[in-house]
Design a protein around this motif. Structure first.
Motif, PDB file in Angstrom:
ATOM      1  N   SER A  73       0.871  -1.194   0.000  1.00 44.06           N
ATOM      2  CA  SER A  73       0.000   0.000   0.000  1.00 44.06           C
ATOM      3  C   SER A  73       0.900   1.233   0.000  1.00 44.06           C
ATOM      4  CB  SER A  73      -0.896   0.029   1.246  1.00 44.06           C
ATOM      5  OG  SER A  73      -0.110   0.181   2.411  1.00 44.06           O
ATOM      6  N   GLY A  74       0.288   2.386  -0.231  1.00 41.50           N
ATOM      7  CA  GLY A  74       1.045   3.631  -0.099  1.00 41.50           C
ATOM      8  C   GLY A  74       1.537   3.790   1.335  1.00 41.50           C
ATOM      9  N   MET A  75       0.695   3.407   2.293  1.00 43.29           N
ATOM     10  CA  MET A  75       1.084   3.515   3.704  1.00 43.29           C
ATOM     11  C   MET A  75       2.262   2.598   4.023  1.00 43.29           C
ATOM     12  SD  MET A  75       0.029   5.895   5.503  1.00 43.29           S
ATOM     13  CE  MET A  75       1.060   5.386   6.872  1.00 43.29           C
ATOM     14  N   ILE A  78       5.270   4.355   2.848  1.00 38.97           N
ATOM     15  CA  ILE A  78       5.616   5.449   3.777  1.00 38.97           C
ATOM     16  C   ILE A  78       6.261   4.881   5.045  1.00 38.97           C
ATOM     17  CG2 ILE A  78       4.566   7.201   5.299  1.00 38.97           C
ATOM     18  CD1 ILE A  78       2.490   7.600   2.915  1.00 38.97           C
ATOM     19  N   TYR A  98      -0.640  13.839   4.961  1.00 40.53           N
ATOM     20  CA  TYR A  98      -1.707  12.839   4.797  1.00 40.53           C
ATOM     21  C   TYR A  98      -1.997  12.177   6.159  1.00 40.53           C
ATOM     22  CZ  TYR A  98      -3.890   8.404   3.740  1.00 40.53           C
ATOM     23  OH  TYR A  98      -4.729   7.332   3.757  1.00 40.53           O
ATOM     24  N   GLU A 141       5.011  17.107   1.324  1.00 41.88           N
ATOM     25  CA  GLU A 141       3.890  16.603   0.527  1.00 41.88           C
ATOM     26  C   GLU A 141       3.315  17.798  -0.218  1.00 41.88           C
ATOM     27  OE1 GLU A 141       1.437  13.775   2.853  1.00 41.88           O
ATOM     28  OE2 GLU A 141      -0.232  14.743   1.837  1.00 41.88           O
ATOM     29  N   ASP A 170       6.254  12.965  -0.627  1.00 46.04           N
ATOM     30  CA  ASP A 170       5.094  12.172  -1.054  1.00 46.04           C
ATOM     31  C   ASP A 170       4.554  12.863  -2.299  1.00 46.04           C
ATOM     32  OD1 ASP A 170       2.572  11.085  -1.508  1.00 46.04           O
ATOM     33  OD2 ASP A 170       2.156  10.771   0.616  1.00 46.04           O
ATOM     34  N   THR A 172       2.214  11.662  -4.453  1.00 47.88           N
ATOM     35  CA  THR A 172       1.022  10.950  -4.917  1.00 47.88           C
ATOM     36  C   THR A 172       0.090  11.831  -5.744  1.00 47.88           C
ATOM     37  OG1 THR A 172       1.146   9.483  -3.020  1.00 47.88           O
ATOM     38  CG2 THR A 172      -1.007   9.693  -4.076  1.00 47.88           C
ATOM     39  N   PHE A 173      -0.107  13.088  -5.340  1.00 47.94           N
ATOM     40  CA  PHE A 173      -1.070  13.936  -6.050  1.00 47.94           C
ATOM     41  C   PHE A 173      -0.595  14.266  -7.471  1.00 47.94           C
ATOM     42  CE2 PHE A 173      -4.486  16.047  -3.322  1.00 47.94           C
ATOM     43  CZ  PHE A 173      -4.590  14.949  -2.481  1.00 47.94           C
ATOM     44  N   SER A 192       1.723   6.664  -3.752  1.00 44.02           N
ATOM     45  CA  SER A 192       0.651   5.687  -3.541  1.00 44.02           C
ATOM     46  C   SER A 192       0.194   5.279  -4.938  1.00 44.02           C
ATOM     47  CB  SER A 192      -0.509   6.288  -2.751  1.00 44.02           C
ATOM     48  OG  SER A 192      -1.621   5.405  -2.859  1.00 44.02           O
ATOM     49  N   THR A 194      -2.033   3.313  -5.584  1.00 46.18           N
ATOM     50  CA  THR A 194      -3.490   3.165  -5.512  1.00 46.18           C
ATOM     51  C   THR A 194      -4.206   4.230  -6.337  1.00 46.18           C
ATOM     52  OG1 THR A 194      -3.072   2.574  -3.193  1.00 46.18           O
ATOM     53  CG2 THR A 194      -5.357   3.002  -3.806  1.00 46.18           C
ATOM     54  N   LYS A 195      -3.555   5.389  -6.479  1.00 51.21           N
ATOM     55  CA  LYS A 195      -4.225   6.557  -7.062  1.00 51.21           C
ATOM     56  C   LYS A 195      -4.006   6.591  -8.580  1.00 51.21           C
ATOM     57  CE  LYS A 195      -4.719   7.307  -2.638  1.00 51.21           C
ATOM     58  NZ  LYS A 195      -5.860   6.815  -1.901  1.00 51.21           N
ATOM     59  N   VAL A 204      -4.754  -1.509  -4.131  1.00 51.12           N
ATOM     60  CA  VAL A 204      -4.049  -0.692  -3.124  1.00 51.12           C
ATOM     61  C   VAL A 204      -2.574  -1.078  -3.201  1.00 51.12           C
ATOM     62  CG1 VAL A 204      -3.818  -0.234  -0.647  1.00 51.12           C
ATOM     63  CG2 VAL A 204      -6.087  -0.504  -1.642  1.00 51.12           C
ATOM     64  N   ALA A 205      -1.703  -0.096  -3.425  1.00 51.41           N
ATOM     65  CA  ALA A 205      -0.270  -0.399  -3.615  1.00 51.41           C
ATOM     66  C   ALA A 205       0.540   0.877  -3.420  1.00 51.41           C
ATOM     67  CB  ALA A 205      -0.035  -0.935  -5.030  1.00 51.41           C
ATOM     68  N   LEU A 325      -8.684   8.987  -4.535  1.00 47.68           N
ATOM     69  CA  LEU A 325      -8.530   9.847  -5.701  1.00 47.68           C
ATOM     70  C   LEU A 325      -7.798   9.064  -6.773  1.00 47.68           C
ATOM     71  CD1 LEU A 325      -5.302  11.654  -5.564  1.00 47.68           C
ATOM     72  CD2 LEU A 325      -6.241  11.321  -3.318  1.00 47.68           C
TER      73      LEU A 325
HETATM   74  C1  PLP Z   1      -1.060  11.826  -0.374  1.00 41.89           C
HETATM   75  C2  PLP Z   1      -1.278  10.405   0.029  1.00 41.89           C
HETATM   76  N1  PLP Z   1      -0.229   9.664   0.414  1.00 41.89           N
HETATM   77  C3  PLP Z   1      -0.366   8.375   0.795  1.00 41.89           C
HETATM   78  C4  PLP Z   1      -1.604   7.776   0.816  1.00 41.89           C
HETATM   79  C5  PLP Z   1      -1.720   6.359   1.290  1.00 41.89           C
HETATM   80  O1  PLP Z   1      -1.849   5.506   0.223  1.00 41.89           O
HETATM   81  P1  PLP Z   1      -2.584   4.076   0.340  1.00 41.89           P
HETATM   82  O2  PLP Z   1      -4.028   4.349   0.590  1.00 41.89           O
HETATM   83  O3  PLP Z   1      -2.265   3.443  -0.971  1.00 41.89           O
HETATM   84  O4  PLP Z   1      -1.974   3.347   1.476  1.00 41.89           O
HETATM   85  C6  PLP Z   1      -2.722   8.498   0.414  1.00 41.89           C
HETATM   86  C7  PLP Z   1      -4.063   7.873   0.427  1.00 41.89           C
HETATM   87  O5  PLP Z   1      -5.073   8.513   0.266  1.00 41.89           O
HETATM   88  C8  PLP Z   1      -2.566   9.849   0.007  1.00 41.89           C
HETATM   89  O6  PLP Z   1      -3.605  10.603  -0.371  1.00 41.89           O
END
Ligand code: PLP
Length: 381
Positions: A73-75, A78, A98, A141, A170, A172-173, A192, A194-195, A204-205, A325
């Motif tokens: 997952s993204g988490m 992290i 986040y 972020e 981070d 991700t956005f 992440s 996942t997005k 989820v990754a 998202l």
């Molecule tokens: C900016 C950001 N970083 C990390 C994450 C965590 O990612 P994940 O849900 O894949 O664990 C999210 C999830 O919404 C996120 O918005």
């Protein structure tokens, strides 16, 4: 090569064993050893797997990174990156980080003797004041969630390098297509998957990317020993999703820019938050470090009590109302009761996350259809 070509040809995309045009799902936990004391390239999937490697190669290519590690997952990505810290270290986070990262920082890192400081990143002086001899990581972020505040990465990187501190971003956005923190001097990038990178709201990754060999060696150990690897099926799905990412992102970011402009001019909208708008307070900084405004925007409806908000959300036909998202379909979220529900009302107010704030992650629908949908929903309130 252009990015759309790179996404299809910029890494080993043909299976070297069979010539298959799509890297197969090597759905195996273990690999036969040819003889006593000899191994093939792969031994056990937690240590390495061809499908997972293909995804890591593809991500490294699009992020211009030497090393790439995927996680469940993204988490997990992290958490593994934060585990680079040692007992006695201190790490600095932005207040708007986040929520999952914030929870990891406050609830888990202190158990390992790691000090955590949160500060507002709008002034570099705040970060300078938070520095101590123990500071080993500055976490960035940008843009932030959900108010799309922009942090200027360059001065933070300069400050961090002067003090031998790691900078983690981070991303991700914006995704590696539209913002490359490693090229700006950050040491580690989190995505992440996942997005937008997977893009279909069905996996989820997460991934950690770096150009630093010593960091990569540690992350490689963590990937094996914490064991939060990405499953083969999910790695394959992300690989597949990634191939169309260039085109998807193009439509999503186009939709976001058009919708932000539309909403800004609408009499029932109080405020739009989108770094692609010229009057965003940090538009210039954002456009210096990113390609465009991205595909996520937030807005506040004027005089929005709960009933008006509900009417608007109910009336919308196209976006799903959900957390997350980066899907092909647009996603509307209500941060106060979703992503930021675990904060107190006072904490939300301090961050500017009001009850009337909505976040829209733009999908790839036709622009005019999304604008027509928003128009009719706004007309109902
Ligand atoms: C900016 C950001 N970083 C990390 C994450 C965590 O990612 P994940 O849900 O894949 O664990 C999210 C999830 O919404 C996120 O918005």
């Amino acid at each position: 090569m252009g990015i759309n070509t790179d996404l299809l040809h910029g890494y080993p995309v043909i299976d070297s064993h069979t010539g298959a045009s799509s890297i197969p799902k090597y759905q195996a936990s273990t690999f036969n050893s040819p003889a006593l004391g000899t191994n093939r390239d792969y031994m056990y999937t937690r240590f390495g797997n061809p499908t997972i490697d293909a995804l890591q190669d593809g991500l490294a290519k699009i992020a211009d990174a030497r090393f790439s590690f995927v996680f469940s997952s993204g988490m997990a990505a992290i958490a593994n990156a934060l585990m680079l810290l040692n007992a006695g270290d201190q790490v600095i986070f932005p207040i708007e980080v986040y929520g999952g990262t914030g929870a990891f920082a406050t609830k888990i890192l202190p158990k390992y003797g790691i000090d955590v400081v949160f500060t507002a990143y709008d002034q570099l002086a705040n970060i300078e004041q938070a520095l101590t001899p123990k500071t080993k990581m500055i976490y960035v972020e940008t843009p932030s969630n959900p108010l799309l505040k922009v942090t200027d990465m360059q001065p933070i990187v300069t400050l961090a390098k002067a003090h031998d501190i790691l900078t983690v971003a981070d991303n991700t956005f914006m995704t590696p297509l539209y913002q490359k923190p490693l090229a700006l001097g950050c040491d580690i990038v989190i995505e992440s998957l996942t997005k937008f990178i997977n893009g279909h709201s069905d996996v989820v990754a997460g991934a950690v990317l770096t150009n630093n060999q010593a960091i990569a060696e540690e992350l490689s150990l963590f990937q094996k020993e914490f064991g939060s690897i990405l499953g083969v099926e999910d790695a394959w799905l992300v690989l597949r999703g990634m191939k169309t990412m260039g085109l998807r992102m193009q439509q999503s970011k186009h939709n976001a820019q058009r919708i932000a402009t539309f909403l800004q001019a609408h009499p029932k909208i109080k405020q739009v938050y989108f770094p692609g708008l010229p009057d965003h307070p940090n538009h210039d900084v954002h456009m210096r470090q990113a390609e465009n405004g991205g595909a996520v925007l937030s807005f506040e409806i004027a005089d929005a009590d709960k009933a008006r908000l509900n009417t608007f959300i109910d009336a919308l036909q196209l976006p799903i109302f959900a957390v997350s998202l980066g899907g092909v379909g647009s996603i509307l979220s209500h941060p106060a009761t979703m992503s930021h529900a675990c904060l107190t009302a006072k904490e939300r107010a301090a961050q500017g996350v009001t009850d009337s704030l909505l976040r829209l992650s733009c999908g790839i629908e036709d622009t005019e259809d999304l604008i027509a949908d928003l128009t009719q929903a706004l007309a109902k309130i």
